[in-house]
Design an enzyme around this catalytic site. Structure first.
Site, mmCIF file in Angstrom:
data_model
loop_
_atom_site.group_PDB
_atom_site.id
_atom_site.type_symbol
_atom_site.label_atom_id
_atom_site.label_comp_id
_atom_site.label_asym_id
_atom_site.label_seq_id
_atom_site.Cartn_x
_atom_site.Cartn_y
_atom_site.Cartn_z
ATOM 1 N N ASP A 78 -1.337 -26.624 -11.927
ATOM 2 C CA ASP A 78 -2.543 -26.219 -12.665
ATOM 3 C C ASP A 78 -2.080 -25.686 -14.023
ATOM 4 O OD1 ASP A 78 -4.956 -25.279 -13.538
ATOM 5 O OD2 ASP A 78 -5.195 -23.766 -11.978
ATOM 6 N N SER A 79 -1.713 -26.611 -14.885
ATOM 7 C CA SER A 79 -1.007 -26.214 -16.113
ATOM 8 C C SER A 79 -1.866 -26.396 -17.355
ATOM 9 C CB SER A 79 0.246 -27.066 -16.270
ATOM 10 O OG SER A 79 -0.102 -28.344 -16.747
ATOM 11 N N PRO B 19 5.729 -23.925 -22.975
ATOM 12 C CA PRO B 19 6.385 -23.845 -21.661
ATOM 13 C C PRO B 19 5.853 -24.861 -20.661
ATOM 14 C CG PRO B 19 4.866 -21.989 -21.958
ATOM 15 C CD PRO B 19 4.934 -22.706 -23.278
HETATM 16 N N1 SAM Z 1 -7.598 -24.920 -16.081
HETATM 17 C C1 SAM Z 1 -6.695 -24.849 -17.166
HETATM 18 C C2 SAM Z 1 -6.654 -26.019 -18.084
HETATM 19 O O1 SAM Z 1 -6.370 -27.141 -17.651
HETATM 20 O O2 SAM Z 1 -6.902 -25.815 -19.249
HETATM 21 C C3 SAM Z 1 -5.304 -24.405 -16.779
HETATM 22 C C4 SAM Z 1 -5.392 -23.066 -16.160
HETATM 23 S S1 SAM Z 1 -4.089 -21.990 -16.090
HETATM 24 C C5 SAM Z 1 -4.656 -20.716 -17.130
HETATM 25 C C6 SAM Z 1 -2.697 -22.713 -16.903
HETATM 26 C C7 SAM Z 1 -1.501 -21.777 -16.872
HETATM 27 O O3 SAM Z 1 -0.272 -22.512 -16.836
HETATM 28 C C8 SAM Z 1 -1.386 -20.857 -18.086
HETATM 29 O O4 SAM Z 1 -1.775 -19.549 -17.748
HETATM 30 C C9 SAM Z 1 0.085 -20.948 -18.498
HETATM 31 O O5 SAM Z 1 0.657 -19.701 -18.818
HETATM 32 C C10 SAM Z 1 0.713 -21.569 -17.243
HETATM 33 N N2 SAM Z 1 1.991 -22.237 -17.482
HETATM 34 C C11 SAM Z 1 2.341 -23.005 -18.539
HETATM 35 N N3 SAM Z 1 3.624 -23.399 -18.413
HETATM 36 C C12 SAM Z 1 4.087 -22.884 -17.230
HETATM 37 C C13 SAM Z 1 5.337 -22.946 -16.541
HETATM 38 N N4 SAM Z 1 6.380 -23.623 -17.051
HETATM 39 N N5 SAM Z 1 5.449 -22.284 -15.363
HETATM 40 C C14 SAM Z 1 4.409 -21.591 -14.842
HETATM 41 N N6 SAM Z 1 3.208 -21.491 -15.456
HETATM 42 C C15 SAM Z 1 3.041 -22.135 -16.633
#
Ligand code: SAM
Length: 286
Positions: free
Chosen positions: A157-158, A164
């Site tokens: 869910d990224s 990152p």
């Molecule tokens: N529903 C959302 C969208 O598609 O726009 C995504 C929701 S969620 C908030 C996405 C999260 O992924 C972010 O909070 C971000 O910090 C996290 N994220 C990005 N790269 C990551 C990584 N390498 N490991 C863990 N989390 C990560």
């Protein structure tokens, strides 16, 4: 005096989506991104990372239902589930509604996202303190490389493939995901827009095809993302997302949904012809 504040998400240099803001609830900058929570006029509270809309209270259920219940109703007995990213908590909330799930690990890189949502968006973050929840603040890329655990379902869910989140769209990451899935494991990932991001979808599906025997794309309607039609990829070691889906399990679960249902489960794999043509050879959707 009326506030005249709007948030505008721009896409490349030709599209902007504007939302009227009533109040700014949180604004911060972490080592990874800017994090904002605003109260909007028509869509409830909204989380933005780097100015891009992540969730709104009005439509988050569509995204979280579809990223979660499709793989969890295909896998016959999902007990150990991993969510990568998903800091707002909405995906974990839906995972934990499945009574057969024994443990949900969520690996989110940015504590600021989790804390801002805990404080301001309880609608999505409400299950983060659930007894089956294992919240890890860390990099999902490193986690899947190092963990000795095996997961039945992994949900990526990224954010978009920048910063990152960029490695979350690469082959090394998916090789590690493959290795920490059980022999009948499934991985579902945020798959971007069929209207605006065909190249990202092609590249992600090429990566998935290099690692997994079965790759599919399914879509749903998202009110607040550019283009409206949004997608998830479904890659699997064993199960077919429709042929191995027992719709009786949905009614037996007694769970109620505002977006997901058994008919939509199968229908979501039927793609518009332009998407099928653009992804020819990369998906097994009929
Ligand atoms: N529903 C959302 C969208 O598609 O726009 C995504 C929701 S969620 C908030 C996405 C999260 O992924 C972010 O909070 C971000 O910090 C996290 N994220 C990005 N790269 C990551 C990584 N390498 N490991 C863990 N989390 C990560």
């Amino acid at each position: 005096m009326h506030s005249n504040l709007w948030v505008e998400e721009t896409f490349e240099d030709f599209l902007g989506l504007k939302f009227k803001v009533e109040k700014v609830l949180f604004s911060g900058k972490s080592e990874f991104q800017t994090v904002d929570v605003v109260e909007t006029k028509g869509h409830g509270k909204m989380l933005l990372n780097d100015g891009l809309i992540m969730v709104t209270e009005r439509d988050e259920f569509a995204y979280h239902d579809m990223i979660t219940h499709v793989p969890l109703f295909v896998h016959p007995e999902p007990k150990n589930v991993l969510v990568i990213g998903g800091g707002d908590g909405g995906t974990a909330r839906e995972v934990l509604r499945h009574v057969n799930v024994e443990k949900c690990t969520m690996v989110e890189i940015d504590a600021m996202v989790v804390n801002a949502c805990r404080e301001h968006i309880p609608q999505t973050s409400s299950a983060l303190d659930h007894e089956k929840m294992n919240l890890v603040i860390g990099d999902g890329v490193k986690f899947v490389k190092q963990t000795k655990e095996k997961f039945d379902v992994i949900i990526v869910d990224s954010t978009d493939p920048i910063g990152p989140a960029a490695p979350l769209f690469g082959e090394e990451f998916y090789q590690d995901v493959f290795n920490c899935l059980t022999d009948d494991g499934i991985v579902v990932s945020q798959g971007e827009s069929s209207w605006y991001a065909l190249e990202i979808q092609q590249s992600l599906l090429k990566v998935l095809n290099a690692v997994f025997p079965k790759c599919y794309l399914y879509s749903f309607s998202n009110l607040t993302y550019p283009g409206g039609l949004w997608s998830f990829t479904f890659a699997s070691k064993k199960y077919h997302p429709i042929n191995d889906f027992d719709r009786q399990r949905v009614s037996n679960s007694k769970l109620e949904f505002d977006y997901y249902n058994a008919a939509l489960h199968s229908a979501s794999f039927a793609l518009p012809s332009f998407a099928q043509k653009g992804l020819k050879g990369l998906i097994e959707n009929d």
